[in-house]
Scaffold this motif. Structure first.
Motif, PDB file in Angstrom:
ATOM      1  N   LEU A  51      71.924 100.596  63.061  1.00  0.00           N
ATOM      2  CA  LEU A  51      72.771  99.881  64.347  1.00  0.00           C
ATOM      3  C   LEU A  51      71.835  99.655  65.669  1.00  0.00           C
ATOM      4  O   LEU A  51      71.711 100.798  66.254  1.00  0.00           O
ATOM      5  N   LYS A  52      70.934  98.859  66.026  1.00  0.00           N
ATOM      6  CA  LYS A  52      70.081  98.883  67.474  1.00  0.00           C
ATOM      7  C   LYS A  52      71.264  97.916  68.271  1.00  0.00           C
ATOM      8  O   LYS A  52      71.671  97.248  67.944  1.00  0.00           O
ATOM      9  N   ILE A  53      71.977  99.095  68.972  1.00  0.00           N
ATOM     10  CA  ILE A  53      72.764  98.580  69.847  1.00  0.00           C
ATOM     11  C   ILE A  53      72.111  98.516  71.747  1.00  0.00           C
ATOM     12  O   ILE A  53      71.560 100.005  71.989  1.00  0.00           O
ATOM     13  N   ILE A  54      72.223  97.527  72.110  1.00  0.00           N
ATOM     14  CA  ILE A  54      71.675  96.911  73.488  1.00  0.00           C
ATOM     15  C   ILE A  54      72.532  96.939  74.047  1.00  0.00           C
ATOM     16  O   ILE A  54      73.581  96.021  74.425  1.00  0.00           O
ATOM     17  N   PRO A  55      73.418  97.836  74.825  1.00  0.00           N
ATOM     18  CA  PRO A  55      74.265  97.017  76.443  1.00  0.00           C
ATOM     19  C   PRO A  55      73.669  96.028  77.336  1.00  0.00           C
ATOM     20  O   PRO A  55      72.253  95.554  76.991  1.00  0.00           O
ATOM     21  N   PRO A  56      74.797  95.267  77.847  1.00  0.00           N
ATOM     22  CA  PRO A  56      73.973  94.172  78.778  1.00  0.00           C
ATOM     23  C   PRO A  56      73.343  94.912  80.097  1.00  0.00           C
ATOM     24  O   PRO A  56      72.972  96.030  80.708  1.00  0.00           O
ATOM     25  N   VAL A  57      72.183  93.860  80.650  1.00  0.00           N
ATOM     26  CA  VAL A  57      71.072  94.339  81.451  1.00  0.00           C
ATOM     27  C   VAL A  57      72.165  95.065  82.651  1.00  0.00           C
ATOM     28  O   VAL A  57      71.356  95.371  83.509  1.00  0.00           O
TER      29      VAL A  57
ATOM     30  N   ILE B 220      85.948  98.627  71.536  1.00  0.00           N
ATOM     31  CA  ILE B 220      85.393  99.502  71.262  1.00  0.00           C
ATOM     32  C   ILE B 220      84.638  99.447  72.577  1.00  0.00           C
ATOM     33  O   ILE B 220      84.214  98.554  73.389  1.00  0.00           O
ATOM     34  N   VAL B 221      84.091 100.240  73.036  1.00  0.00           N
ATOM     35  CA  VAL B 221      82.625 100.775  73.729  1.00  0.00           C
ATOM     36  C   VAL B 221      81.906 102.470  72.697  1.00  0.00           C
ATOM     37  O   VAL B 221      82.287 103.357  72.013  1.00  0.00           O
ATOM     38  N   GLN B 222      80.532 101.648  73.182  1.00  0.00           N
ATOM     39  CA  GLN B 222      79.588 102.820  72.931  1.00  0.00           C
ATOM     40  C   GLN B 222      78.159 103.143  73.622  1.00  0.00           C
ATOM     41  O   GLN B 222      78.650 101.875  75.038  1.00  0.00           O
TER      42      GLN B 222
END
Length: 292
Positions: free
Chosen positions: A10-16, A95-97
């Motif tokens: 799973l590719k997780i991309i945080p907000p910019v 959820i916190v990642q």
């Protein structure tokens, strides 16, 4: 027979404008067996279903906090029957990642954060927190949802500090569990986990499991025991009994139905295996959890 899917990266991309992800999670209907480099903190507000974390399978509990380490395979599955019969209900989680170095490569290498480094190391096995510490964390997460970006960072550090100092917790996987789904040489064992989670309710033969790994039955048995410190059928029994515990705690089925729904076609064997693993009979477990 087609091979089941390997664990999904799973590719997780945080907000910019943020260094980690904080979000609500309703537990998707078809949540895949997956892994990701980011650590994951899961807070269940309400919901019915099952957590699959590495080798572990158990019911989702309202108010629980789970901390999952980097690349630890996992999935959360809704209780399909319950939500089909109660369509107005929706599970709720926070959820916190975050990456291990989300605050910089050396931030957690300072002496002040040694306990947090140790927490992140322990999380490779998956950790469950309940009780007062979980209530404390839930309050902090609700605050984070309302807070600005700087306060969120500070609050997450407070959450990690609280969890690292907590004394009441339990590991979800035994010491021997290998959480290296991201490595090529772990694909075989994860195919076995995925297939077992999907099919444990039906009879499973060693030959079909061995075929997933392209090994002979005898070679597979040696391979699996080396990787997990247990036989495949011991692992399969643990998965089935874990699911049976969930059904018993819900109180919707009698013991015979629970045995059948959990993959046992013999009630006597179910009672024997349950007692061996749980140190109580299914009836005793039911009375302890439903009639407490």
């Amino acid at each position: 027979m087609a091979n089941p899917r390997k664990p999904h990266l799973l590719k997780i991309i945080p907000p910019v404008d943020a260094s980690f992800i904080l979000k609500g999670d309703p537990i998707p209907w078809n949540n895949p067996w997956h892994y990701h480099p980011e650590l994951e903190l899961i807070c269940c507000i309400k919901g019915k279903g099952t957590n699959f974390v590495g080798n572990d399978i158990r019911s989702i509990e309202e108010g629980e906090i789970l901390l999952l380490g980097s690349n630890l395979p996992h999935t959360r599955q809704r209780d399909r029957k319950f939500y089909e019969q109660n369509s107005e209900e929706t599970p709720e989680s926070v959820i916190v990642q975050f990456n291990e170095d989300f605050l910089g490569k050396d931030f957690f290498n300072t002496m002040e954060f040694q306990h947090v480094r140790e927490l992140k190391s322990r999380a490779a096995r998956g950790i469950k927190f309940t009780g007062p510490v979980a209530e404390n964390i839930i309050e902090k997460l609700f605050f984070m949802i309302r807070a600005d970006k700087t306060q969120r960072i500070i609050s997450l550090l407070m959450v990690l500090d609280t969890l690292a100092k907590a004394e009441n917790y339990e590991f979800l996987n035994a010491t021997g569990y290998v959480s290296d789904a991201h490595l090529k040489n772990a694909q075989k064992i994860n195919r076995v986990y995925e297939y077992t989670i999907t099919n444990f309710r039906k009879p499973i033969e060693l030959a079909e499991i061995a075929a997933l790994t392209s090994l002979s039955v005898s070679a597979f048995c040696r391979y699996f025991k080396t990787r997990t410190r247990k036989s495949y059928f011991q692992y399969l029994t643990e998965v089935r009994i874990g699911y049976a515990c969930r059904l018993l705690s819900e109180g919707r089925f009698d013991i015979g139905q629970v045995a059948y729904e959990s993959g046992f076609n013999n009630l006597s064997n179910f009672n024997k295996q349950f007692k061996k693993l749980m140190q109580s009979t299914p009836s005793e477990y039911y009375n302890q959890t439903v009639n407490k």
